[in-house]
Write an enzyme that holds these catalytic residues in place. Sequence first.
Site, mmCIF file in Angstrom:
data_model
loop_
_atom_site.group_PDB
_atom_site.id
_atom_site.type_symbol
_atom_site.label_atom_id
_atom_site.label_comp_id
_atom_site.label_asym_id
_atom_site.label_seq_id
_atom_site.Cartn_x
_atom_site.Cartn_y
_atom_site.Cartn_z
ATOM 1 N N LEU A 182 -30.142 -10.012 11.341
ATOM 2 C CA LEU A 182 -30.125 -8.716 12.012
ATOM 3 C C LEU A 182 -28.906 -8.669 12.934
ATOM 4 O O LEU A 182 -28.933 -9.189 14.056
ATOM 5 C CB LEU A 182 -31.424 -8.497 12.792
ATOM 6 C CG LEU A 182 -32.726 -8.627 11.986
ATOM 7 C CD1 LEU A 182 -33.924 -8.283 12.873
ATOM 8 C CD2 LEU A 182 -32.708 -7.759 10.751
ATOM 9 N N ASP A 183 -27.846 -8.044 12.443
ATOM 10 C CA ASP A 183 -26.571 -8.039 13.148
ATOM 11 C C ASP A 183 -26.623 -7.126 14.376
ATOM 12 O O ASP A 183 -27.105 -5.995 14.301
ATOM 13 C CB ASP A 183 -25.473 -7.566 12.190
ATOM 14 C CG ASP A 183 -24.141 -7.387 12.883
ATOM 15 O OD1 ASP A 183 -23.582 -8.406 13.318
ATOM 16 O OD2 ASP A 183 -23.679 -6.236 12.998
ATOM 17 N N ALA A 184 -26.112 -7.644 15.496
ATOM 18 C CA ALA A 184 -25.971 -6.856 16.732
ATOM 19 C C ALA A 184 -27.257 -6.140 17.124
ATOM 20 O O ALA A 184 -27.230 -5.060 17.721
ATOM 21 C CB ALA A 184 -24.830 -5.844 16.581
#
Length: 576
Positions: free
Chosen positions: A233-235
Site C-alpha cells: 500500500l504505497d504512501a
Amino acid sequence: MLKKDFSEKVKQYLFQIYSNDLSKKQINNLFFNIKSIFTQQMKRSKKDLWNEKDFLLITYADSIKKNNQKNLITLNNFLKKYCKEFNYIHILPFFPFSSDDGFAVVDYKKIKIEHGSWKDLKKITKNFDIMVDLVINHCSSNNKLFKNFLENKNPGKDFFINSEKKFPKSNKIVRPRSSDLSKKVFVDGKNTYVWCTFGHDQVDFDFRNPNVLLYFFEIIKFYLDQDIKALRLDAVAFLWKEHGTSCINLPQTHNIIRLIRLIIDRFYNKTLVITETNIPSHENLTYFGNNNEAHCIYNFSLAPLLIHAVVSGNSFYLKKWSRGMPPAQENNSYLNFLSTHDGIGMRPVEGILPENEIQKYFNFFKKQGGLFSYRTNAGKKSVYEVNITLLEAFKECYNGKDKLGFERFILAHTILFSMEGIPAIYIQNFLGSKNDNSKVKKTNSYRSINRRNWNFDSLVKIFQNKSNINSKILHSLNRLMILRKKQIAFHPNATQFTLQLGDIFFGIWRQSIDRSQSIFCISNLTNKKQKISLLDINLISTNNWFDILSNKKIKNIGDELMFRPYQTFWITNKKI
C-alpha cells in the site's frame, strides 16, 4: 471467522469510516457493493505466513534490460539464473505512467507495453511470489479518471479532492515534498484547485467518496486474481485528509487498511498486506494495528541507523533504537532493508539522532556524492531522503578513506540478515551499483542516482569475472542467504535481545521460537582489529558453540574473540 462475524466487521469498519458522511442505509448499500466484488471464498491455507527462509528482492521491471526483449521476460531470466535464494520479488510499478518512475499511474490494469503482458508476469509467479504496488493515494494527471474529472464525467468527476479556492496553507499538514499543495485546473471553464500531496502530476483521490473505495477494491481483486502474493500500500499514510489536521495517519486511514486486511484474509488468505509509511518509528508502528492492519510494515528506521552505525563506527544510536523496538506479534513482521528505489529516508530518525549528528551524517553523504531531496514542514525546509547507492555510501567511513568499502557493505547486510523481521534487498545493492550521475542529468531526478538500467548480457560478462566487486557482492550475499535460511533462530518472529558490548560493537541475541537454537550475532563496527571476551556474552558452558560464518568451533567459552575490521560472528549452540 463466521460469515455473520465477517459481515458485521465489514459494516463496523464502514460505519467508522463514513458515519459523518453517509446514512446507515447508504453504508448498508456500500457493504453489498463490496460483497458483490468478492464473491468466492478461496481455500484457506494452513501454511505459516513466513519463516527464516524468506528473502525479498526489490526491482523495477526494467532494472535489467535486453535488446528486442520484453523487460518482464528479461527479468524472469535474470531471476532464475542469479536470484534463486529469493522467494519474494517486489516488482515496482510496471503500469503505464507519466512520471515518478511508475508512481503516477495512468492505467491500473495495464502493463507498460515495453515491459510485456500479464501473461509474462504470470510466468514469473511460477517460481517466485510477487509483490505489487497499490498506488492508492493518487494517480497520474493523465489517468482517465482525472481526465473525466476535468470533463465533469463519470467515473471520476467526484473522485478527487478539489476546491474553488487554493487550499489554505497550514503548518499542521505533513507532506513529503516542498511543491505547492494546490494545482490549478479548469472544470467546465471554471478555476478549480486539486490536492497534490506529492507533486502536480500526482493528484490525490478523495476517499470521502465511497465510490473511490469501491474502485480500489475492484483493482485489488484484479491484482490478486493474477496470483499476486503481496500487496504494498504505497504512501497509504496520506490517504484521508481533514481540514485542520495533519492529513496523515488519520483514523479513517487506519480503518480502511483494516477493511482491506479483513477482506484479503477472508478471500485471499495467502496474500500479505504491507504498508509503506516513511515516517518516524513510533508512527510507523501503529500500522500493525492490533494485528488487524498490515501483516508487515517497512522498518524505515533500521536503514539510516544501521548505515550510520557502520560508517561512524559507533552503535550507540542503533542500540538505543533496537532496545526499544517492540517484538512483532504472531502474524506480524518487520520488513527490513538498507536502501530502496527512493534512497535512504531520514524522517524515521527524527527523535533518535540529535541534530548535530544528523548534520554530520549529511556532510558525510555529500562527500560520497549523495544528493538530497527535501520537504517543507511548518514553513521549514528539511532533508526528506538521501539519494545515493549503498556501495558509494560505504566507500569511506568517518575516519576517512581506506580500502574496506566492500567489508562495510557486507557487514551491513550481515547485520540486516540477523535482525528480527523479513530481509529485503534492493536490486542495485545486490548488483553492486555505483552512483548513476548520468541518469540524474538525463531525468533531472535525484532518485535516478540509484535506479541504473543494466544490460542483461553485460551483467552476465561481469559475473563471469569472479574478481570484480559486483561478482564478490553477488557471491557473498548468496552465501549469507543460504546460511541464514538454515537457522531457525532467524525466523522473523524469533526472540531478539540487544546486547551491551560497548559502542564499537553491535550485538543481538536471537532465540528460535521453540527455544532449541540460540545465535549471538556480534559485529565489529570499526576499521581496526578488535577483541572481546566470550565471558561478556555469557555462553552456557554445557553447550557446544560454533561460528556459522567461519564454520569453526568455539573451543573455550572463556577465550577472547578476535575480530578483523568489520567482521561478524554468528555464534550458535545448534549447528545446522
